[in-house]
Design a protein around this motif. Structure first.
Motif, PDB file in Angstrom:
ATOM      1  N   LEU A 172     -40.945 -24.025   4.995  1.00  0.00           N
ATOM      2  CA  LEU A 172     -41.577 -24.646   3.832  1.00  0.00           C
ATOM      3  C   LEU A 172     -42.723 -25.570   4.229  1.00  0.00           C
ATOM      4  N   MET A 173     -42.516 -26.316   5.301  1.00  0.00           N
ATOM      5  CA  MET A 173     -43.592 -27.208   5.761  1.00  0.00           C
ATOM      6  C   MET A 173     -44.790 -26.414   6.278  1.00  0.00           C
ATOM      7  N   ALA A 174     -44.524 -25.256   6.870  1.00  0.00           N
ATOM      8  CA  ALA A 174     -45.622 -24.412   7.362  1.00  0.00           C
ATOM      9  C   ALA A 174     -46.462 -23.888   6.212  1.00  0.00           C
TER      10      ALA A 174
ATOM     11  N   GLU B 101     -38.508 -17.398   8.657  1.00  0.00           N
ATOM     12  CA  GLU B 101     -39.848 -17.686   9.189  1.00  0.00           C
ATOM     13  C   GLU B 101     -40.891 -16.709   8.638  1.00  0.00           C
ATOM     14  N   VAL B 102     -40.535 -15.432   8.571  1.00  0.00           N
ATOM     15  CA  VAL B 102     -41.464 -14.422   8.056  1.00  0.00           C
ATOM     16  C   VAL B 102     -41.762 -14.697   6.587  1.00  0.00           C
ATOM     17  N   THR B 103     -40.752 -15.094   5.826  1.00  0.00           N
ATOM     18  CA  THR B 103     -40.965 -15.448   4.422  1.00  0.00           C
ATOM     19  C   THR B 103     -41.984 -16.573   4.312  1.00  0.00           C
TER      20      THR B 103
ATOM     21  N   ALA C 241     -42.800 -16.604  -2.098  1.00  0.00           N
ATOM     22  CA  ALA C 241     -42.173 -17.039  -0.850  1.00  0.00           C
ATOM     23  C   ALA C 241     -41.718 -18.487  -0.953  1.00  0.00           C
ATOM     24  N   ILE C 242     -42.546 -19.322  -1.559  1.00  0.00           N
ATOM     25  CA  ILE C 242     -42.182 -20.737  -1.710  1.00  0.00           C
ATOM     26  C   ILE C 242     -40.953 -20.875  -2.598  1.00  0.00           C
ATOM     27  N   GLU C 243     -40.923 -20.141  -3.703  1.00  0.00           N
ATOM     28  CA  GLU C 243     -39.766 -20.191  -4.602  1.00  0.00           C
ATOM     29  C   GLU C 243     -38.506 -19.704  -3.903  1.00  0.00           C
ATOM     30  N   ILE C 244     -38.631 -18.631  -3.130  1.00  0.00           N
ATOM     31  CA  ILE C 244     -37.483 -18.087  -2.397  1.00  0.00           C
ATOM     32  C   ILE C 244     -36.954 -19.120  -1.408  1.00  0.00           C
ATOM     33  N   LEU C 245     -37.853 -19.752  -0.668  1.00  0.00           N
ATOM     34  CA  LEU C 245     -37.434 -20.727   0.333  1.00  0.00           C
ATOM     35  C   LEU C 245     -36.803 -21.961  -0.306  1.00  0.00           C
ATOM     36  N   ILE C 246     -37.364 -22.413  -1.420  1.00  0.00           N
ATOM     37  CA  ILE C 246     -36.785 -23.577  -2.101  1.00  0.00           C
ATOM     38  C   ILE C 246     -35.389 -23.244  -2.622  1.00  0.00           C
TER      39      ILE C 246
ATOM     40  N   VAL D 127     -32.637 -26.233   9.009  1.00  0.00           N
ATOM     41  CA  VAL D 127     -33.776 -26.663   9.810  1.00  0.00           C
ATOM     42  C   VAL D 127     -34.886 -25.617   9.764  1.00  0.00           C
ATOM     43  N   THR D 128     -34.528 -24.351   9.910  1.00  0.00           N
ATOM     44  CA  THR D 128     -35.510 -23.265   9.879  1.00  0.00           C
ATOM     45  C   THR D 128     -36.181 -23.160   8.525  1.00  0.00           C
TER      46      THR D 128
END
Length: 168
Positions: free
Chosen positions: A165-167, A93-95, A103-108, A159-160
């Protein structure tokens, strides 16, 4: 923490090493008041990475979020593997809250990794028969331990990660 200064940071840092969980949590919250301070973010990040107590690690992540030092986003993925699922989810969530390109690349990348892990921990084969490993030998199986199966942990993290990513 209301007066961000190097000496105060050093004192609060020493409180993070105390045995009492309440003191360590309070120190993390106070360090979180050091806005945009990369040293304060580094202290909290190091503490969160080595902390076994979930409440303290969670407080450290909340402090990192409050400090909002974007350089710390690169180090957050190490906390995705934390033994406490709430800490791992908070790190994701913090990412997402940083919202940077990194951050987007990390989450993907994390999402793709989780989807691969999900396939390896599936308990259903193509015919729908349950025959796969519930815990498995991957890092998620080792983290989940007896509290939850690896597939449950992976699903919670998926889910998290999607929400983060949607946020963004």
């Amino acid at each position: 923490g209301d007066e961000p200064h190097a000496l105060i940071l050093n004192e609060l840092k020493s409180w993070l090493a105390r045995p009492d969980v309440t003191l360590r949590t309070a120190a993390a919250k106070e360090i979180g008041k050091f806005k945009k301070d990369s040293k304060a973010a580094g202290v909290l990040l190091t503490t969160a990475q080595t902390e076994k107590d979930g409440d303290v690690a969670f407080a450290c992540l909340s402090g990192i979020e409050d400090i909002n030092c974007r350089a710390s986003v690169k180090s957050l993925p190490t906390l995705y593997k934390h033994g406490d699922i709430d800490v791992a989810k908070k790190a994701v969530e913090v990412t997402g809250d940083f919202g940077t390109r990194e951050a987007i690349e990390i989450l993907i990348n994390h999402l793709f990794k989780l989807e691969g892990e999900k396939r390896s921990h599936s308990t259903n084969d193509a015919s729908g028969i349950q025959n796969g490993p519930a815990l498995g030998s991957s890092e998620y199986g080792k983290q989940a331990g007896q509290a939850m199966s690896a597939s449950e942990r992976i699903e919670a993290m998926l889910v998290t990660t999607r929400k983060a990513l949607m946020a963004v």
